[in-house]
Scaffold this motif. Structure first.
Motif, PDB file in Angstrom:
ATOM      1  N   TYR A  12       0.879  -1.017   0.137  1.00 34.83           N
ATOM      2  CA  TYR A  12      -0.245  -0.160   0.030  1.00 34.83           C
ATOM      3  C   TYR A  12       0.841   1.250  -0.146  1.00 34.83           C
ATOM      4  CZ  TYR A  12      -3.770  -3.066   1.313  1.00 34.83           C
ATOM      5  OH  TYR A  12      -4.751  -3.924   1.496  1.00 34.83           O
ATOM      6  N   THR A  13       0.328   2.430  -0.696  1.00 35.30           N
ATOM      7  CA  THR A  13       1.160   3.625  -0.755  1.00 35.30           C
ATOM      8  C   THR A  13       1.398   4.165   0.701  1.00 35.30           C
ATOM      9  OG1 THR A  13      -0.801   4.915  -1.288  1.00 35.30           O
ATOM     10  CG2 THR A  13       0.676   4.008  -3.219  1.00 35.30           C
ATOM     11  N   ALA A  14       0.567   3.782   1.619  1.00 31.41           N
ATOM     12  CA  ALA A  14       0.407   4.423   2.946  1.00 31.41           C
ATOM     13  C   ALA A  14       1.919   3.896   3.564  1.00 31.41           C
ATOM     14  CB  ALA A  14      -0.426   3.993   3.755  1.00 31.41           C
ATOM     15  N   GLU A  15       2.248   2.656   3.166  1.00 33.29           N
ATOM     16  CA  GLU A  15       3.458   1.900   3.830  1.00 33.29           C
ATOM     17  C   GLU A  15       4.894   2.493   3.408  1.00 33.29           C
ATOM     18  OE1 GLU A  15       1.675  -2.662   4.699  1.00 33.29           O
ATOM     19  OE2 GLU A  15       2.450  -2.177   2.461  1.00 33.29           O
ATOM     20  N   ARG A  21       6.738   6.426  -2.619  1.00 39.09           N
ATOM     21  CA  ARG A  21       5.507   6.551  -2.965  1.00 39.09           C
ATOM     22  C   ARG A  21       5.264   7.008  -4.174  1.00 39.09           C
ATOM     23  NH1 ARG A  21       2.370   9.511   1.809  1.00 39.09           N
ATOM     24  NH2 ARG A  21       2.942   7.642   2.868  1.00 39.09           N
ATOM     25  N   GLN A  22       5.739   8.034  -4.588  1.00 38.97           N
ATOM     26  CA  GLN A  22       5.618   8.711  -5.877  1.00 38.97           C
ATOM     27  C   GLN A  22       6.269   7.702  -7.060  1.00 38.97           C
ATOM     28  OE1 GLN A  22       3.651  10.902  -4.629  1.00 38.97           O
ATOM     29  NE2 GLN A  22       4.300  12.348  -6.231  1.00 38.97           N
ATOM     30  N   ARG A  23       7.261   6.820  -6.942  1.00 39.66           N
ATOM     31  CA  ARG A  23       7.616   6.065  -7.813  1.00 39.66           C
ATOM     32  C   ARG A  23       6.497   4.800  -8.156  1.00 39.66           C
ATOM     33  NH1 ARG A  23      13.216   6.034  -9.171  1.00 39.66           N
ATOM     34  NH2 ARG A  23      14.220   7.732  -8.198  1.00 39.66           N
ATOM     35  N   VAL A  24       5.836   4.576  -6.926  1.00 37.29           N
ATOM     36  CA  VAL A  24       4.905   3.396  -7.180  1.00 37.29           C
ATOM     37  C   VAL A  24       3.874   3.916  -7.869  1.00 37.29           C
ATOM     38  CG1 VAL A  24       3.454   1.974  -5.622  1.00 37.29           C
ATOM     39  CG2 VAL A  24       5.662   1.955  -5.179  1.00 37.29           C
ATOM     40  N   ALA A  25       3.113   5.182  -7.603  1.00 39.85           N
ATOM     41  CA  ALA A  25       2.082   5.952  -7.998  1.00 39.85           C
ATOM     42  C   ALA A  25       2.306   6.169  -9.737  1.00 39.85           C
ATOM     43  CB  ALA A  25       1.679   7.150  -7.538  1.00 39.85           C
ATOM     44  N   THR A  26       3.739   6.508  -9.796  1.00 35.92           N
ATOM     45  CA  THR A  26       3.942   6.619 -11.208  1.00 35.92           C
ATOM     46  C   THR A  26       3.938   5.166 -12.047  1.00 35.92           C
ATOM     47  OG1 THR A  26       5.391   8.521 -10.789  1.00 35.92           O
ATOM     48  CG2 THR A  26       5.934   7.503 -13.090  1.00 35.92           C
TER      49      THR A  26
END
Length: 70
Positions: A12-15, A21-26
């Protein structure tokens, strides 16, 4: 493509924090499967909350992805 290990893909991005976090979202926004690659990705302040070093890394990543996926 984002420079992250595969182990963060299911987290999860909260982890995560900062640049990760930005790389995972991208990565999720530009994923090739199961959804097709999007023609346009709209980023609302993608680096505003990041430390300057993380900002530079994310902006460099976005530029690299733009060249690679164009």
């Amino acid at each position: 493509m984002t420079g992250l290990p595969a182990s963060v893909a299911d987290r999860y991005t909260a982890e995560l924090f900062d640049g990760r976090r930005q790389r995972v979202a991208t990565a999720r926004a530009t994923a090739r499967a199961p959804a097709p690659r999007p023609d346009v990705v709209i980023l609302d302040e993608p680096v505003s909350a990041l430390h300057m070093t993380a900002q530079r890394q994310i902006l460099d990543l976005l530029g690299s992805l733009q060249r690679e996926l164009a």
